[in-house]
Design a protein around this motif. Structure first.
Motif, PDB file in Angstrom:
ATOM      1  N   UNK A  28     -15.323 -43.721   5.895  1.00 57.34           N
ATOM      2  CA  UNK A  28     -15.589 -43.659   4.444  1.00 57.34           C
ATOM      3  C   UNK A  28     -14.308 -43.502   3.627  1.00 57.34           C
ATOM      4  N   UNK A  29     -14.472 -43.792   2.338  1.00 56.85           N
ATOM      5  CA  UNK A  29     -13.417 -43.453   1.382  1.00 56.85           C
ATOM      6  C   UNK A  29     -13.984 -42.429   0.399  1.00 56.85           C
ATOM      7  N   UNK A  30     -13.087 -41.606  -0.133  1.00 57.81           N
ATOM      8  CA  UNK A  30     -13.422 -40.712  -1.242  1.00 57.81           C
ATOM      9  C   UNK A  30     -12.817 -41.335  -2.495  1.00 57.81           C
ATOM     10  N   UNK A  31     -13.653 -41.514  -3.528  1.00 58.34           N
ATOM     11  CA  UNK A  31     -13.100 -42.026  -4.783  1.00 58.34           C
ATOM     12  C   UNK A  31     -13.290 -40.995  -5.887  1.00 58.34           C
ATOM     13  N   UNK A  32     -12.311 -40.976  -6.784  1.00 56.08           N
ATOM     14  CA  UNK A  32     -12.498 -40.303  -8.059  1.00 56.08           C
ATOM     15  C   UNK A  32     -13.250 -41.305  -8.922  1.00 56.08           C
ATOM     16  N   UNK A  33     -14.396 -40.908  -9.448  1.00 54.42           N
ATOM     17  CA  UNK A  33     -15.209 -41.835 -10.248  1.00 54.42           C
ATOM     18  C   UNK A  33     -14.541 -42.018 -11.613  1.00 54.42           C
ATOM     19  N   UNK A  34     -14.123 -43.244 -11.891  1.00 50.73           N
ATOM     20  CA  UNK A  34     -13.521 -43.553 -13.196  1.00 50.73           C
ATOM     21  C   UNK A  34     -14.630 -43.779 -14.220  1.00 50.73           C
ATOM     22  N   UNK A  35     -15.703 -44.408 -13.765  1.00 52.10           N
ATOM     23  CA  UNK A  35     -16.908 -44.552 -14.586  1.00 52.10           C
ATOM     24  C   UNK A  35     -18.026 -45.093 -13.692  1.00 52.10           C
ATOM     25  N   UNK A  36     -19.235 -45.053 -14.207  1.00 48.75           N
ATOM     26  CA  UNK A  36     -20.387 -45.540 -13.427  1.00 48.75           C
ATOM     27  C   UNK A  36     -21.413 -46.126 -14.389  1.00 48.75           C
ATOM     28  N   UNK A  37     -21.802 -47.353 -14.145  1.00 47.96           N
ATOM     29  CA  UNK A  37     -22.818 -47.991 -14.970  1.00 47.96           C
ATOM     30  C   UNK A  37     -24.194 -47.373 -14.735  1.00 47.96           C
ATOM     31  N   UNK A  38     -25.047 -47.511 -15.738  1.00 48.84           N
ATOM     32  CA  UNK A  38     -26.434 -47.031 -15.651  1.00 48.84           C
ATOM     33  C   UNK A  38     -27.319 -48.268 -15.556  1.00 48.84           C
ATOM     34  N   UNK A  39     -28.045 -48.355 -14.444  1.00 47.56           N
ATOM     35  CA  UNK A  39     -28.855 -49.543 -14.169  1.00 47.56           C
ATOM     36  C   UNK A  39     -30.334 -49.185 -14.326  1.00 47.56           C
ATOM     37  N   UNK A  40     -31.146 -50.182 -14.614  1.00 57.35           N
ATOM     38  CA  UNK A  40     -32.583 -49.933 -14.734  1.00 57.35           C
ATOM     39  C   UNK A  40     -33.158 -49.322 -13.450  1.00 57.35           C
ATOM     40  N   UNK A  41     -32.565 -49.663 -12.306  1.00 57.14           N
ATOM     41  CA  UNK A  41     -33.031 -49.084 -11.040  1.00 57.14           C
ATOM     42  C   UNK A  41     -32.876 -47.561 -11.046  1.00 57.14           C
ATOM     43  N   UNK A  42     -31.811 -47.068 -11.695  1.00 56.11           N
ATOM     44  CA  UNK A  42     -31.635 -45.604 -11.793  1.00 56.11           C
ATOM     45  C   UNK A  42     -32.838 -44.980 -12.504  1.00 56.11           C
TER      46      UNK A  42
END
Ligand SMILES: [Zn+2]
Ligand SMILES: [Zn+2]
Length: 328
Positions: A28-42
């Motif tokens: 795995x990789x660890x990422x610092x989240x720069x941003x995250x989209x909001x999807x209808x599935x959420x």
């Protein structure tokens, strides 16, 4: 780290929690989240419209992240790289689907923000073989919608075939990206929006569609294919009634209200009705290359991470033009 987490099935909202920053496993990789989209599935996950999420779970599968740590078995990725993390987070690799380039149908598929903690957080871990370098030319927030709206939209467009006149039902995040791809391919795009939604008509016209109208209206020409992004079952017979013999109607959402019964003549003459499920890594590589070439204009509305519930309710009520993106 801070995260917005779904604590109970069907709770309808996420809660701010303080939790351990995850450590990357060997692959795995660890990422610092720069941003995250909001999807209808959420929204379907949070509202309990999809069965068996792992709980608690951090939603979000349009993650733009900067790699901060890598597991010992990871090759080809390095700290500092910007990657995108999409919905498909893992598959078994050995089943009949995985072995025939259909890992999107793997019965043991694992999905980001559903069975794996996603990007409504300051940090996330992901299987390195399901992370993708992002094309230049997009800043972080404008890259986020490429990762599901764009990518699954692209798969839906591919499944619709190469017909010249493409209908799109529901003009949100996926439609506004895929309309640009189809226009770039020299096709005509016909946008169908909720009757009375003049703002959506204006938005689709800004994006450059050939024609925009209400979903209960006939288009000026019969369609060769149609993609239904809106989670509204009654649009399926509507779309079928608008495509030519041999035309294809693709249902692109993971959840849809019941499809009403319809006369066989709507399907007759070799019309095809199909769904599109998830994505494969091949879709991701192909679409991100296309997005690097075209380039696409994504329309976003940004929210602080702590405002995730406001972003979800704006999506739920149709108050968004384009895509919502959370910024930690
Ligand atoms: Zn499999
Ligand atoms: Zn999605």
């Amino acid at each position: 780290m801070k995260a917005m987490s779904l604590l109970q099935f069907g709770r309808g909202h996420v809660d701010l929690v303080e939790t351990e920053t995850p450590a990357p496993g060997p692959a795995q990789v660890l990422v610092k989240v720069l941003c995250c989209g909001v999807c209808r599935t959420d929204l379907h996950v949070v509202d309990g419209e999809l069965p068996d999420p792992r709980l608690p779970v951090v939603p979000g599968h349009e993650i733009v992240g900067r790699i901060e740590g890598i597991g010992r078995d990871v090759t080809g990725l390095a700290p500092g790289m910007r990657v995108g993390i999409p919905w498909l987070g893992g598959s078994c690799g050995v089943c009949a689907f995985c072995r025939t380039d259909r890992e999107n149908l793997c019965p043991d598929g694992r999905y980001t923000g559903y069975q794996i903690d996603g990007g409504y957080a300051e940090y996330a871990v992901a299987d390195a073989s399901f992370c993708f370098p992002l094309p230049g030319g997009y800043d972080d927030v404008h890259a986020a919608p490429l990762l599901c709206a764009g990518l699954i939209g692209y798969r839906a467009l591919r499944m619709a075939g190469d017909g010249r006149r493409v209908g799109i039902y529901g003009f949100g995040a996926a439609a506004h990206i895929i309309a640009q791809v189809a226009r770039h391919q020299g096709r005509d795009v016909f946008a169908f929006v909720t009757p009375g939604d003049h703002q959506a008509i204006r938005f689709s016209t800004e994006v450059g569609v050939t024609w925009a109208g209400f979903s209960n209206e006939p288009p000026p020409h019969p369609l060769d294919c149609a993609i239904v992004f809106a989670p509204v079952g009654r649009l399926v017979p509507e779309a079928l009634s608008r495509v030519v013999p041999g035309g294809v109607v693709v249902c692109a959402g993971i959840h849809m209200s019941d499809i009403p019964s319809f006369p066989y003549r709507l399907l007759w003459e070799e019309r095809v009705l199909r769904s599109v499920a998830n994505l494969t890594r091949r879709d991701a590589r192909e679409f991100l290359a296309v997005a690097g070439d075209i380039p696409l204009t994504t329309h976003v509305q940004t929210y602080d991470l702590a405002e995730a519930n406001r972003a979800l309710s704006d999506l739920r009520s149709g108050r968004l033009s384009g895509a919502a993106v959370l910024v930690p």
